[in-house]
Design an enzyme around this catalytic site. Structure first.
Site, PDB file in Angstrom:
ATOM      1  N   CYS A  17      40.870 -13.454  43.759  1.00  0.00           N
ATOM      2  CA  CYS A  17      40.188 -13.105  42.508  1.00  0.00           C
ATOM      3  C   CYS A  17      38.759 -12.624  42.787  1.00  0.00           C
ATOM      4  O   CYS A  17      38.143 -13.001  43.790  1.00  0.00           O
ATOM      5  CB  CYS A  17      40.083 -14.318  41.607  1.00  0.00           C
ATOM      6  SG  CYS A  17      41.635 -14.964  41.013  1.00  0.00           S
ATOM      7  N   CYS A  74      39.249 -20.440  40.949  1.00  0.00           N
ATOM      8  CA  CYS A  74      37.885 -19.886  40.980  1.00  0.00           C
ATOM      9  C   CYS A  74      36.885 -20.897  40.417  1.00  0.00           C
ATOM     10  O   CYS A  74      35.756 -20.998  40.896  1.00  0.00           O
ATOM     11  CB  CYS A  74      37.822 -18.570  40.217  1.00  0.00           C
ATOM     12  SG  CYS A  74      38.654 -17.248  41.106  1.00  0.00           S
ATOM     13  N   GLU A 115      44.052  -7.454  45.639  1.00  0.00           N
ATOM     14  CA  GLU A 115      45.438  -7.933  45.627  1.00  0.00           C
ATOM     15  C   GLU A 115      46.146  -7.620  46.937  1.00  0.00           C
ATOM     16  O   GLU A 115      45.614  -6.918  47.806  1.00  0.00           O
ATOM     17  CB  GLU A 115      46.171  -7.328  44.421  1.00  0.00           C
ATOM     18  CG  GLU A 115      45.551  -7.800  43.112  1.00  0.00           C
ATOM     19  CD  GLU A 115      46.290  -7.341  41.868  1.00  0.00           C
ATOM     20  OE1 GLU A 115      47.200  -6.486  41.966  1.00  0.00           O
ATOM     21  OE2 GLU A 115      45.948  -7.848  40.777  1.00  0.00           O
ATOM     22  N   GLU A 165      35.979 -13.510  41.350  1.00  0.00           N
ATOM     23  CA  GLU A 165      34.956 -14.568  41.385  1.00  0.00           C
ATOM     24  C   GLU A 165      34.823 -15.157  42.777  1.00  0.00           C
ATOM     25  O   GLU A 165      33.729 -15.437  43.258  1.00  0.00           O
ATOM     26  CB  GLU A 165      35.310 -15.692  40.399  1.00  0.00           C
ATOM     27  CG  GLU A 165      35.298 -15.287  38.943  1.00  0.00           C
ATOM     28  CD  GLU A 165      36.632 -14.753  38.446  1.00  0.00           C
ATOM     29  OE1 GLU A 165      37.374 -14.107  39.223  1.00  0.00           O
ATOM     30  OE2 GLU A 165      36.929 -14.969  37.261  1.00  0.00           O
TER      31      GLU A 165
END
Ligand code: THU
Length: 161
Positions: A74, A116, A65, A76
């Site tokens: 993210c 993602c 983040e 993924e």
């Protein structure tokens, strides 16, 4: 008359980790371990992903983040880009994904966000081989999807460009 078409897909639901094949169990455990390196001070929601490749390598990622929220990424995408950067011409077989929260127990599988799905779809389309997904919370059941295409129907890909 307009043509109505029905799009269908199947998932497999496993009761817990023990029901998975040993290789999938090991992959999911790598995702659990990757989850611990999530940098999630804003959401307190930690996601880990482990990518298994055709050359038997496993590449991991976790969400990272940022104080400027959209600059974060993210798990993924961190994982799939990591795989693309490290092994650019090797096909992806499976991506195992697990989510946990510092605030409550995530007892059902968290599904990848739209961005993602699109990012993983790019690799699936490029390799012309489905990428299998294994989704898990912190505890509870595990969902297996046979391809990214299944969870991103009518997806946009390079054939349009
Ligand atoms: N997150 C992931 O890493 N993967 C997902 O599929 C959903 C959301 C992350 C992004 C953000 O760091 C946090 O979870 C809360 O949205």
């Amino acid at each position: 008359m307009p043509l109505k078409k029905e799009l269908r897909f199947q998932i497999t639901v496993y009761e817990d980790l023990n029901e998975l094949a040993p290789k999938d169990q090991a992959l999911m455990l790598q995702a659990v371990s990757a989850r611990k390196n999530a940098y999630a001070p804003y959401s307190n929601f930690r996601v880990g992903a482990a990518v298994s490749l055709a050359n038997a390598e496993i590449v991991i990622g976790s969400n990272q983040e940022n104080a400027s929220y959209p600059s974060g990424l993210c798990a993924e995408r961190v994982a799939i880009f990591h795989a693309g950067a490290k092994f650019p011409n090797v096909s992806v077989n499976t991506v195992a994904i697990t989510a946990a929260s510092d605030n409550y127990e995530v007892t059902s599988p968290a599904a990848p966000c739209g961005n993602c799905r699109q990012a993983m779809y790019e690799y699936e389309f490029k390799q012309k081989q489905p990428i299998r997904l294994l989704l898990m919370g912190e505890t509870g059941s595990i969902i297996e999807c046979s391809s990214v295409d299944d969870i991103l129907p009518l997806g946009f890909n390079s054939s349009f460009l």
